[in-house]
Scaffold this active site. Structure first.
Site, short mmCIF file in Angstrom:
data_model
loop_
_atom_site.label_atom_id
_atom_site.label_comp_id
_atom_site.label_asym_id
_atom_site.label_seq_id
_atom_site.Cartn_x
_atom_site.Cartn_y
_atom_site.Cartn_z
N HIS A 1 12.19 36.30 -36.84
CA HIS A 1 13.25 35.96 -35.90
C HIS A 1 13.19 36.89 -34.70
O HIS A 1 12.56 37.95 -34.75
CB HIS A 1 14.63 36.07 -36.58
CG HIS A 1 14.94 37.46 -37.06
ND1 HIS A 1 14.44 37.97 -38.24
CD2 HIS A 1 15.66 38.46 -36.50
CE1 HIS A 1 14.85 39.21 -38.40
NE2 HIS A 1 15.59 39.54 -37.35
N ASP B 1 16.09 38.83 -32.56
CA ASP B 1 17.48 39.11 -32.90
C ASP B 1 18.46 38.23 -32.13
O ASP B 1 18.38 38.12 -30.90
CB ASP B 1 17.80 40.59 -32.66
CG ASP B 1 17.16 41.48 -33.73
OD1 ASP B 1 16.98 41.00 -34.87
OD2 ASP B 1 16.83 42.64 -33.42
N ARG C 1 20.82 49.74 -36.55
CA ARG C 1 20.16 49.07 -35.43
C ARG C 1 21.10 49.07 -34.24
O ARG C 1 22.30 48.86 -34.40
CB ARG C 1 19.84 47.64 -35.89
CG ARG C 1 19.57 46.66 -34.80
CD ARG C 1 19.30 45.29 -35.40
NE ARG C 1 20.07 44.30 -34.69
CZ ARG C 1 20.21 43.03 -35.05
NH1 ARG C 1 19.63 42.59 -36.15
NH2 ARG C 1 20.92 42.20 -34.34
N HIS D 1 10.20 39.32 -35.43
CA HIS D 1 10.00 40.34 -36.47
C HIS D 1 10.64 39.90 -37.76
O HIS D 1 11.47 38.98 -37.79
CB HIS D 1 10.58 41.69 -36.01
CG HIS D 1 12.05 41.65 -35.80
ND1 HIS D 1 12.62 41.18 -34.64
CD2 HIS D 1 13.09 42.00 -36.60
CE1 HIS D 1 13.93 41.25 -34.72
NE2 HIS D 1 14.25 41.74 -35.90
#
Ligand SMILES: O=C(O)CCC(=O)C(=O)O
Ligand SMILES: [Fe+2]
Length: 370
Positions: free
Chosen positions: A182, A184, A351, A331
């Site tokens: 995906h 993000d 994150r 990723h």
């Protein structure tokens, strides 16, 4: 074993009373050196839809030779390509100490190499305020519409798989694989540019992260397919994520959105064309019949996930920070490790995600939404 449904009274960063759902038990919390980064869910604070804003990519201000970030005359700073097509690993620099000129060059390097991994970092110990400021240099911070965050810092997306939170592993059991490529939250109208991820606790082995170059994925396509895709937009949807979260009893703090983004996106700094679809959030190609859209997306998703010759995989330790440009990469987490009752296998991190521009495609094709 505690579950994510435990509710505690708390105050938010503005001092207002809120209810927090916690995804850990107190014993684990008290034993954790990085308890401040354990996942919580503010179950009270709603967010309005995100507003459009002007995004200025720091990469525009960078010297393309990168004399500040990667000075040729300094042998203690080392940069090595992870693979030919994607990824650079840097040692000998502290992210926490970078000058603005170095950060500008890092933004450009991220656009060029997709992912940049920094080893031996003190970043996880500089505290949330400085960590947030580092992220804010690159753009407005994203608040996840449903994800777990960190107490008092809703912009931090908490990553946690410990013995008291098997949520993610539990969910993967109906699938052949845990991997899911995906970009993000690509459903946002201004989807993320740079994401920073760091882990504070890592399993002995396993839990790597993988990236694919969406620039190389585009380059590999045949000329006729490139031309065909260049004129089209695809729907990226946040609805399934929000519906799954609600089904699992999580709080939806911002109503889900959809965007129709150009399938071939142009990076604002490098002007590189990239394939901007991903299996995580892209649902259909606008204007095609269902079967046509399904067949083409299946082909592209397989290309993204299966082309190891345009991918990089990074093994973590607890002093590693990875940054990537979501506009040119996809990723996946690789959840191949087990967590046992003794806490072995625990993986914890956070994150920080910055928003980018409204995507632009070929001949000025712009994203749209309803
Ligand atoms: O945990 C990981 O390896 C990656 C998780 C992820 O996709 C993210 O943080 O955006
Ligand atoms: Fe992600």
């Amino acid at each position: 074993m505690a579950t994510v449904t435990q509710i505690k009274e708390a105050t938010n960063a503005e001092g207002q009373p809120i209810k927090l759902a916690v995804a850990y038990d107190d014993k684990v919390h008290n034993e954790s050196k990085y308890a401040a980064y354990l996942p919580v869910y503010d179950t009270t604070t709603k967010f309005p839809p995100t507003e459009l804003f002007d995004f200025n990519d720091r990469g525009h201000d960078a010297d393309p030779a990168k004399p500040n970030l990667l000075p040729k005359e300094n042998p203690s700073i080392k940069a090595a390509k992870l693979t030919p097509r994607i990824g650079t690993e840097i040692t000998g620099l502290q992210l926490s100490q970078l000058s603005d000129a170095q950060k500008d060059e890092l933004a450009l390097l991220l656009a060029e190499r997709g992912v940049v991994v920094f080893r031996d970092q003190d970043f996880k110990d500089i505290g949330p305020q400085k960590q947030k400021e580092f992220g804010q240099y690159f753009g407005r911070l994203h608040v996840h519409p449903v994800g777990a965050h960190v107490k008092d810092h809703i912009e931090f997306h908490s990553i946690y798989l410990g013995k008291d939170n098997l949520y993610r592993l539990g969910r993967s059991t109906s699938k052949l694989t845990t991997t899911g490529y995906h970009s993000d939250v690509s459903y946002e109208h201004q989807p993320p540019a740079i994401t920073l991820l760091t882990l504070v606790q890592v399993p002995e082995t396993g839990g790597d992260t993988g990236w694919t170059s969406q620039a190389a994925a585009y380059d590999r396509l045949s000329e006729p397919l490139k031309v065909f895709l260049e004129g089209l937009r695809a729907e990226h949807s946040g609805f399934p994520q929000a519906e799954n979260a609600a089904r699992d009893g999580h709080f939806v703090r911002r109503e889900p959105v959809k965007s129709y983004h150009p399938i071939v996106r142009i990076h604002p700094v490098t002007k590189q064309k990239v394939l901007f679809v991903n299996p995580g959030f892209t649902k259909r190609i606008v204007g095609l019949k269902d079967e046509e859209s399904d067949a083409i997306l299946k082909l592209l998703f397989r290309h993204i996930a299966a082309s190891q010759d345009i991918q990089a995989r990074v093994k973590w330790d607890d002093r590693t920070v990875a940054l990537w440009d979501n506009r040119v990469t996809a990723h996946t987490a690789i959840s191949d490790y087990d967590v046992n009752e003794e806490g072995e296998g625990l993986r914890q991190g956070f994150r920080i995600t910055t928003l980018g521009e409204v995507p632009t495609g070929v001949d000025g094709l712009k994203s749209e939404w309803d």
